[in-house]
Design an enzyme around this catalytic site. Structure first.
Site, PDB file in Angstrom:
ATOM      1  N   ARG A  50      22.991  11.814  68.740  1.00  0.00           N
ATOM      2  CA  ARG A  50      23.366  11.925  70.150  1.00  0.00           C
ATOM      3  C   ARG A  50      22.135  12.035  71.056  1.00  0.00           C
ATOM      4  O   ARG A  50      22.161  11.621  72.213  1.00  0.00           O
ATOM      5  CB  ARG A  50      24.280  13.137  70.348  1.00  0.00           C
ATOM      6  N   ASP A 176      16.495  11.558  95.033  1.00  0.00           N
ATOM      7  CA  ASP A 176      17.109  10.324  94.544  1.00  0.00           C
ATOM      8  C   ASP A 176      16.189   9.190  94.991  1.00  0.00           C
ATOM      9  O   ASP A 176      16.130   8.841  96.169  1.00  0.00           O
ATOM     10  CB  ASP A 176      18.509  10.178  95.141  1.00  0.00           C
TER      11      ASP A 176
HETATM   12  C1  LIG Z   1      24.304   3.639  92.843  1.00  0.00           C
HETATM   13  C2  LIG Z   1      23.571   4.825  93.270  1.00  0.00           C
HETATM   14  C3  LIG Z   1      23.626   6.007  92.533  1.00  0.00           C
HETATM   15  C4  LIG Z   1      24.527   6.169  91.329  1.00  0.00           C
HETATM   16  O1  LIG Z   1      24.284   5.290  90.288  1.00  0.00           O
HETATM   17  P1  LIG Z   1      25.456   4.939  89.255  1.00  0.00           P
HETATM   18  O2  LIG Z   1      24.751   4.426  88.067  1.00  0.00           O
HETATM   19  O3  LIG Z   1      26.320   3.921  89.928  1.00  0.00           O
HETATM   20  O4  LIG Z   1      26.217   6.201  88.985  1.00  0.00           O
HETATM   21  C5  LIG Z   1      22.882   7.084  92.960  1.00  0.00           C
HETATM   22  N1  LIG Z   1      22.118   7.004  94.071  1.00  0.00           N
HETATM   23  C6  LIG Z   1      22.049   5.887  94.814  1.00  0.00           C
HETATM   24  C7  LIG Z   1      21.188   5.885  96.023  1.00  0.00           C
HETATM   25  C8  LIG Z   1      22.779   4.776  94.458  1.00  0.00           C
HETATM   26  O5  LIG Z   1      22.731   3.678  95.213  1.00  0.00           O
END
Ligand SMILES: *Cc1c(COP(=O)(O)O)cnc(C)c1O
Length: 387
Positions: A50, A176
């Protein structure tokens, strides 16, 4: 031995595999250990699949190099990377400050899960000066969560300044960085503690695999992130890790082209009579351009623009007239996409009027002339419905 027993062990390859350019994709839950002492020796042996095998280990090492991280944790989606990192690092009684322009599903996680587990969530206006943001943070604030630029309206934060001030107060910072894709902006070099990415977007690059990552430079923090995944029991497949590693090889080339295509289209859109303004931090004159120019080394293909006011039906006519741009929510792939943003902006606490409908474009690898022709046809449809 009977066929029944021989079939269980037949076909095993002992010894080294041939040396291909990419890593082998190992599939396995069970890991066979060499002796009895190794069974419980988690410090020296990987004892269960895992945690990830060859392809996952290769991807983690490659991403650690890209991010300048001690280690990188992998998650089954980008959203899981963010929720997983927050669950690993926050506890009941803590408060988190979250930028109001955050990706909407992160907000849903904060409001529906973090709050239920006793973490206070406070959203802040992305334009808040760093000194105010950190200076006025309550003693309970454990983390500040950023996204710069925001992925709909492209507000920039002074990330290095916020990171430095937060560090002085013992507050963790996370970002992010999906727009920067680990390449155009290096959060860990700018003092951020945890760099998060939806690898689903530019690293995957082909709109067909989900994965997320959390990178940390401090080995203790990286260890906490890894523990967090272990506690939750998440895993990513070797095939998916392989696909991400393949995407990484061409990431700089794709970003280079898509960033240039995006800027060319943004500059062209600015001159179209139906367009009120552009939200693209890499375009001179746009909001956040100074911060982008100081901290980023390039742009990706994602930006928004504001249309001059018109009824909702005109926005639908614009989108429906597009044929080279697809209508879809994701981005980072090789293909161009468009969405209207206004329904998503309603959840914000510090709602802002952009003076007209907001359209987000993701510019892919098509020829720029074809994309401009497509947009021009859609703007004609918009103008017709706007009356
Ligand atoms: C798409 C996205 C996510 C999430 O990604 P997933 O793989 O779809 O869960 C997070 N932050 C931003 C800015 C995104 O565009």
């Amino acid at each position: 031995m009977s066929d029944q027993t021989r079939l269980i062990h037949a076909g095993k390859i002992a010894g080294a595999l041939v040396n291909t350019v990419g890593p082998p994709i190992q599939k396995g839950s069970t890991v066979l250990l060499p002796d009895a002492a190794a069974l419980y020796d988690d410090d020296n042996y990987l004892t269960y699949g895992r945690a990830g095998l060859s392809a996952q280990a290769s991807l983690r090492a490659a991403l650690a190099e890209l991010e300048g991280a001690a280690d990188v944790a992998l998650y089954p989606s980008g959203l899981a990377a963010i929720s997983g990192a927050l669950l690993a690092l926050l506890a009941a009684g803590d408060e988190i400050l979250v930028v109001d322009s955050i990706y909407k599903p992160v907000r849903r996680f904060c409001d529906n899960v973090l709050k239920r587990f006793g973490v206070a969530v406070t959203y802040f206006d992305p334009a808040t000066p760093p000194e105010t943001l950190v200076g006025e943070a309550s003693p309970q604030v454990r983390m500040i969560m950023l996204e710069s630029p925001g992925s709909l309206s492209f507000e920039m934060q002074d990330t290095p300044r916020i990171a430095a001030l937060a560090r002085d107060r013992g507050i963790l910072t996370a970002i992010d960085n999906t727009w920067g894709a680990g390449l155009l902006f290096k959060p860990l070099d700018h003092g951020i503690d945890v760099s998060l990415q939806a690898l689903t977007k530019y690293v995957g690059g082909h709109s067909d695999v989900f994965m997320g990552s959390a990178a940390a430079r401090d080995p203790k923090l990286a260890g906490k992130l890894a523990d967090g995944i272990n506690h939750l029991g998440w895993a990513v497949s070797g095939e998916d890790a392989y696909a991400m590693l393949r995407g990484l090889r061409t990431l700089p080339l794709r970003l280079d082209r898509q960033g240039a295509n995006g800027l060319a289209i943004a500059a062209w859109l600015r001159d179209q009579p139906e367009v009120a303004s552009i939200l693209h931090p890499a375009l001179p004159g746009c909001p956040g351009h100074d911060l982008w120019a100081r901290d980023f080394t390039g742009a990706c293909g994602l930006f928004s623009f504001v249309l001059k006011p018109a009824p909702e039906a005109a926005v639908d006519a614009f989108l429906d007239a597009l044929s080279v741009f697809g209508l879809g929510f994701s981005w980072g792939g090789f293909e161009s996409l468009a969405i209207s943003c206004d329904p998503q902006l309603k959840v914000r606490r510090y709602a802002k009027s952009y003076g007209g409908p907001l359209i987000r474009l993701h510019v892919g690898l098509e020829a720029v002339d074809d994309l401009m022709a497509d947009l021009r046809r859609a703007l004609d449809a918009y103008a017709k419905h706007a009356g």
